[in-house]
Design a protein around this motif. Structure first.
Motif, PDB file in Angstrom:
ATOM      1  N   MET A 205      59.259 -39.133  18.545  1.00  0.00           N
ATOM      2  CA  MET A 205      59.902 -38.481  17.413  1.00  0.00           C
ATOM      3  C   MET A 205      59.090 -37.314  16.859  1.00  0.00           C
ATOM      4  O   MET A 205      59.574 -36.552  16.029  1.00  0.00           O
ATOM      5  N   ALA A 206      57.848 -37.156  17.289  1.00  0.00           N
ATOM      6  CA  ALA A 206      56.986 -36.093  16.778  1.00  0.00           C
ATOM      7  C   ALA A 206      57.248 -34.787  17.520  1.00  0.00           C
ATOM      8  O   ALA A 206      57.638 -34.773  18.693  1.00  0.00           O
ATOM      9  N   SER A 207      57.001 -33.685  16.836  1.00  0.00           N
ATOM     10  CA  SER A 207      57.175 -32.357  17.420  1.00  0.00           C
ATOM     11  C   SER A 207      55.861 -31.870  18.035  1.00  0.00           C
ATOM     12  O   SER A 207      54.786 -32.437  17.797  1.00  0.00           O
ATOM     13  N   GLU A 208      55.951 -30.795  18.794  1.00  0.00           N
ATOM     14  CA  GLU A 208      54.739 -30.194  19.354  1.00  0.00           C
ATOM     15  C   GLU A 208      53.790 -29.770  18.242  1.00  0.00           C
ATOM     16  O   GLU A 208      52.569 -29.947  18.338  1.00  0.00           O
ATOM     17  N   ALA A 209      54.352 -29.223  17.162  1.00  0.00           N
ATOM     18  CA  ALA A 209      53.512 -28.803  16.038  1.00  0.00           C
ATOM     19  C   ALA A 209      52.784 -29.978  15.403  1.00  0.00           C
ATOM     20  O   ALA A 209      51.651 -29.847  14.947  1.00  0.00           O
ATOM     21  N   ASP A 210      53.438 -31.146  15.376  1.00  0.00           N
ATOM     22  CA  ASP A 210      52.801 -32.347  14.826  1.00  0.00           C
ATOM     23  C   ASP A 210      51.590 -32.758  15.670  1.00  0.00           C
ATOM     24  O   ASP A 210      50.531 -33.117  15.141  1.00  0.00           O
ATOM     25  N   LEU A 211      51.768 -32.738  16.996  1.00  0.00           N
ATOM     26  CA  LEU A 211      50.782 -33.316  17.909  1.00  0.00           C
ATOM     27  C   LEU A 211      49.669 -32.357  18.300  1.00  0.00           C
ATOM     28  O   LEU A 211      48.538 -32.792  18.583  1.00  0.00           O
ATOM     29  N   ALA A 212      49.969 -31.065  18.321  1.00  0.00           N
ATOM     30  CA  ALA A 212      49.030 -30.084  18.877  1.00  0.00           C
ATOM     31  C   ALA A 212      47.630 -30.124  18.265  1.00  0.00           C
ATOM     32  O   ALA A 212      46.645 -29.982  18.995  1.00  0.00           O
ATOM     33  N   PRO A 213      47.476 -30.347  16.949  1.00  0.00           N
ATOM     34  CA  PRO A 213      46.120 -30.331  16.405  1.00  0.00           C
ATOM     35  C   PRO A 213      45.207 -31.426  16.947  1.00  0.00           C
ATOM     36  O   PRO A 213      43.977 -31.291  16.887  1.00  0.00           O
ATOM     37  N   LEU A 214      45.780 -32.510  17.468  1.00  0.00           N
ATOM     38  CA  LEU A 214      44.976 -33.628  17.952  1.00  0.00           C
ATOM     39  C   LEU A 214      45.039 -33.804  19.468  1.00  0.00           C
ATOM     40  O   LEU A 214      44.450 -34.749  20.002  1.00  0.00           O
ATOM     41  N   ALA A 215      45.758 -32.914  20.167  1.00  0.00           N
ATOM     42  CA  ALA A 215      45.940 -33.061  21.612  1.00  0.00           C
ATOM     43  C   ALA A 215      45.318 -31.888  22.361  1.00  0.00           C
ATOM     44  O   ALA A 215      45.384 -30.740  21.909  1.00  0.00           O
ATOM     45  N   GLU A 216      44.729 -32.192  23.504  1.00  0.00           N
ATOM     46  CA  GLU A 216      44.221 -31.125  24.359  1.00  0.00           C
ATOM     47  C   GLU A 216      45.365 -30.232  24.812  1.00  0.00           C
ATOM     48  O   GLU A 216      45.234 -29.016  24.894  1.00  0.00           O
ATOM     49  N   THR A 217      46.494 -30.865  25.095  1.00  0.00           N
ATOM     50  CA  THR A 217      47.725 -30.130  25.351  1.00  0.00           C
ATOM     51  C   THR A 217      48.891 -31.060  25.055  1.00  0.00           C
ATOM     52  O   THR A 217      48.729 -32.281  25.009  1.00  0.00           O
ATOM     53  N   VAL A 218      50.076 -30.492  24.832  1.00  0.00           N
ATOM     54  CA  VAL A 218      51.288 -31.273  24.587  1.00  0.00           C
ATOM     55  C   VAL A 218      52.261 -30.971  25.722  1.00  0.00           C
ATOM     56  O   VAL A 218      52.590 -29.802  25.976  1.00  0.00           O
ATOM     57  N   LEU A 219      52.714 -32.025  26.392  1.00  0.00           N
ATOM     58  CA  LEU A 219      53.604 -31.904  27.546  1.00  0.00           C
ATOM     59  C   LEU A 219      55.006 -32.385  27.181  1.00  0.00           C
ATOM     60  O   LEU A 219      55.161 -33.232  26.298  1.00  0.00           O
ATOM     61  N   PRO A 220      56.035 -31.883  27.875  1.00  0.00           N
ATOM     62  CA  PRO A 220      57.387 -32.369  27.602  1.00  0.00           C
ATOM     63  C   PRO A 220      57.533 -33.872  27.819  1.00  0.00           C
ATOM     64  O   PRO A 220      58.225 -34.553  27.059  1.00  0.00           O
ATOM     65  N   ASP A 221      56.901 -34.382  28.872  1.00  0.00           N
ATOM     66  CA  ASP A 221      56.937 -35.821  29.169  1.00  0.00           C
ATOM     67  C   ASP A 221      55.814 -36.136  30.137  1.00  0.00           C
ATOM     68  O   ASP A 221      55.107 -35.234  30.622  1.00  0.00           O
ATOM     69  N   ILE A 222      55.626 -37.424  30.430  1.00  0.00           N
ATOM     70  CA  ILE A 222      54.515 -37.833  31.288  1.00  0.00           C
ATOM     71  C   ILE A 222      54.658 -37.319  32.713  1.00  0.00           C
ATOM     72  O   ILE A 222      53.662 -37.255  33.451  1.00  0.00           O
ATOM     73  N   GLY A 223      55.865 -36.940  33.118  1.00  0.00           N
ATOM     74  CA  GLY A 223      56.059 -36.422  34.466  1.00  0.00           C
ATOM     75  C   GLY A 223      55.275 -35.154  34.748  1.00  0.00           C
ATOM     76  O   GLY A 223      55.086 -34.784  35.912  1.00  0.00           O
ATOM     77  N   HIS A 224      54.797 -34.490  33.703  1.00  0.00           N
ATOM     78  CA  HIS A 224      54.007 -33.261  33.868  1.00  0.00           C
ATOM     79  C   HIS A 224      52.516 -33.551  34.022  1.00  0.00           C
ATOM     80  O   HIS A 224      51.736 -32.614  34.250  1.00  0.00           O
ATOM     81  N   ILE A 225      52.119 -34.818  33.916  1.00  0.00           N
ATOM     82  CA  ILE A 225      50.694 -35.138  34.004  1.00  0.00           C
ATOM     83  C   ILE A 225      50.096 -34.835  35.378  1.00  0.00           C
ATOM     84  O   ILE A 225      48.976 -34.307  35.457  1.00  0.00           O
ATOM     85  N   PRO A 226      50.769 -35.143  36.504  1.00  0.00           N
ATOM     86  CA  PRO A 226      50.150 -34.832  37.801  1.00  0.00           C
ATOM     87  C   PRO A 226      49.775 -33.355  37.952  1.00  0.00           C
ATOM     88  O   PRO A 226      48.680 -33.051  38.448  1.00  0.00           O
ATOM     89  N   ALA A 227      50.636 -32.449  37.509  1.00  0.00           N
ATOM     90  CA  ALA A 227      50.308 -31.025  37.598  1.00  0.00           C
ATOM     91  C   ALA A 227      49.118 -30.697  36.707  1.00  0.00           C
ATOM     92  O   ALA A 227      48.246 -29.890  37.081  1.00  0.00           O
ATOM     93  N   TRP A 228      49.058 -31.334  35.527  1.00  0.00           N
ATOM     94  CA  TRP A 228      47.925 -31.119  34.630  1.00  0.00           C
ATOM     95  C   TRP A 228      46.640 -31.632  35.279  1.00  0.00           C
ATOM     96  O   TRP A 228      45.591 -30.991  35.211  1.00  0.00           O
ATOM     97  N   LEU A 229      46.713 -32.790  35.925  1.00  0.00           N
ATOM     98  CA  LEU A 229      45.551 -33.331  36.609  1.00  0.00           C
ATOM     99  C   LEU A 229      45.087 -32.409  37.745  1.00  0.00           C
ATOM    100  O   LEU A 229      43.896 -32.228  37.967  1.00  0.00           O
ATOM    101  N   ASP A 230      46.045 -31.821  38.450  1.00  0.00           N
ATOM    102  CA  ASP A 230      45.707 -30.874  39.504  1.00  0.00           C
ATOM    103  C   ASP A 230      44.889 -29.720  38.936  1.00  0.00           C
ATOM    104  O   ASP A 230      43.916 -29.254  39.560  1.00  0.00           O
ATOM    105  N   GLN A 231      45.266 -29.264  37.747  1.00  0.00           N
ATOM    106  CA  GLN A 231      44.530 -28.185  37.102  1.00  0.00           C
ATOM    107  C   GLN A 231      43.114 -28.603  36.744  1.00  0.00           C
ATOM    108  O   GLN A 231      42.207 -27.781  36.676  1.00  0.00           O
ATOM    109  N   GLN A 232      42.940 -29.920  36.507  1.00  0.00           N
ATOM    110  CA  GLN A 232      41.611 -30.447  36.182  1.00  0.00           C
ATOM    111  C   GLN A 232      40.790 -30.768  37.438  1.00  0.00           C
ATOM    112  O   GLN A 232      39.649 -31.183  37.340  1.00  0.00           O
ATOM    113  N   GLY A 233      41.423 -30.628  38.599  1.00  0.00           N
ATOM    114  CA  GLY A 233      40.737 -30.931  39.840  1.00  0.00           C
ATOM    115  C   GLY A 233      40.636 -32.397  40.152  1.00  0.00           C
ATOM    116  O   GLY A 233      39.734 -32.837  40.892  1.00  0.00           O
ATOM    117  N   VAL A 234      41.582 -33.201  39.599  1.00  0.00           N
ATOM    118  CA  VAL A 234      41.571 -34.651  39.838  1.00  0.00           C
ATOM    119  C   VAL A 234      42.410 -34.971  41.076  1.00  0.00           C
ATOM    120  O   VAL A 234      43.578 -34.598  41.120  1.00  0.00           O
TER     121      VAL A 234
END
Length: 234
Positions: A205-234
């Motif tokens: 229920m939270a918006s990107e603006a709500d979460l951004a101050p406490l998150a390294e990044t805000v993604l649309p959903d967990i399905g975007h995590i693998p691409a984010w991990l690729d960027q981290q070299g995992v």
């Protein structure tokens, strides 16, 4: 350089499962069942927990979004004279176990992909552990997690970091090597308190603006995590 990612701990509702699709339908059914279809009384009780029965919608400040099942029980008890706290909590847990879950993404292939990367996986929820395990079992993914904790598992509830630190202890990880993924400020505050990196997702229920101050990044959903991990070299 960022520490390597060796584990991910997920919130459940609003992160692994879409919050609105799952819990707004559940709340309407629960309130009507608990009041014998007395819509006036159900509407009044709904307001007490931040739920609009007519619209079938939670307010963004609803206790249900991030509170523990125990906190929700305490908010409901004044509206059910004669019902003890244990009975109310048991009723909530029983109703929650059979709530239809809407996966935020297809969980089995998503989690299997993370396991293939060698990552330890955990769930930290403010739900009770029994319905949490039932939901994960229903999705066919409970065995893909190394750790599952609810507010009643002995580690406390979020935003305190106890569940997250217990995951690290069980899996032999340092918090700096773990990502906390959640849809609420409670999740991200718990992650920060534990010393973890944090990712926000927008399936709650939270918006990107709500979460951004406490998150390294805000993604649309967990399905975007693998691409984010690729960027981290995992």
């Amino acid at each position: 350089m960022s520490a390597p990612v060796r584990g991910i701990i997920f919130d459940k509702d609003g992160t692994l499962f879409d919050f609105g699709t799952t819990w707004e339908a559940w709340a309407a059914a629960f309130l009507l069942n608990a009041t014998d279809n007395d819509t006036v009384r159900a509407t009044k009780i709904g307001h007490a927990i931040g739920f609009d029965l007519a619209k079938r919608k939670f307010r963004r400040d609803s206790l249900v979004i991030a509170g523990t099942a125990g906190e929700i029980t305490d908010a409901l008890l004044p509206h059910f004279p004669g019902m003890g706290r244990d009975a109310m909590l048991n009723m909530l847990n029983a109703e929650a176990e059979v709530a239809p879950q809407a996966e935020a993404v297809a969980l089995a292939p998503f989690l299997q992909g993370l396991r293939r990367r060698g990552l330890a996986l955990g769930v930290a929820t403010n739900d009770a552990e029994s319905p949490a395990r039932a939901h994960l079992q229903g999705a066919g993914v409970v065995d893909l997690f190394d750790f599952v904790a609810g507010f009643d598992s002995g580690h406390g509830g979020k935003p305190a970091p106890g569940q997250l630190l217990a995951f690290c202890a069980q899996c032999g990880l340092e918090p700096v090597d773990v990502i906390m993924v959640g849809d609420s400020l409670h999740d991200l505050r718990a992650g920060r308190a534990a010393g973890m990196r944090t990712l926000g997702v927008l399936t709650g229920m939270a918006s990107e603006a709500d979460l951004a101050p406490l998150a390294e990044t805000v993604l649309p959903d967990i399905g975007h995590i693998p691409a984010w991990l690729d960027q981290q070299g995992v």
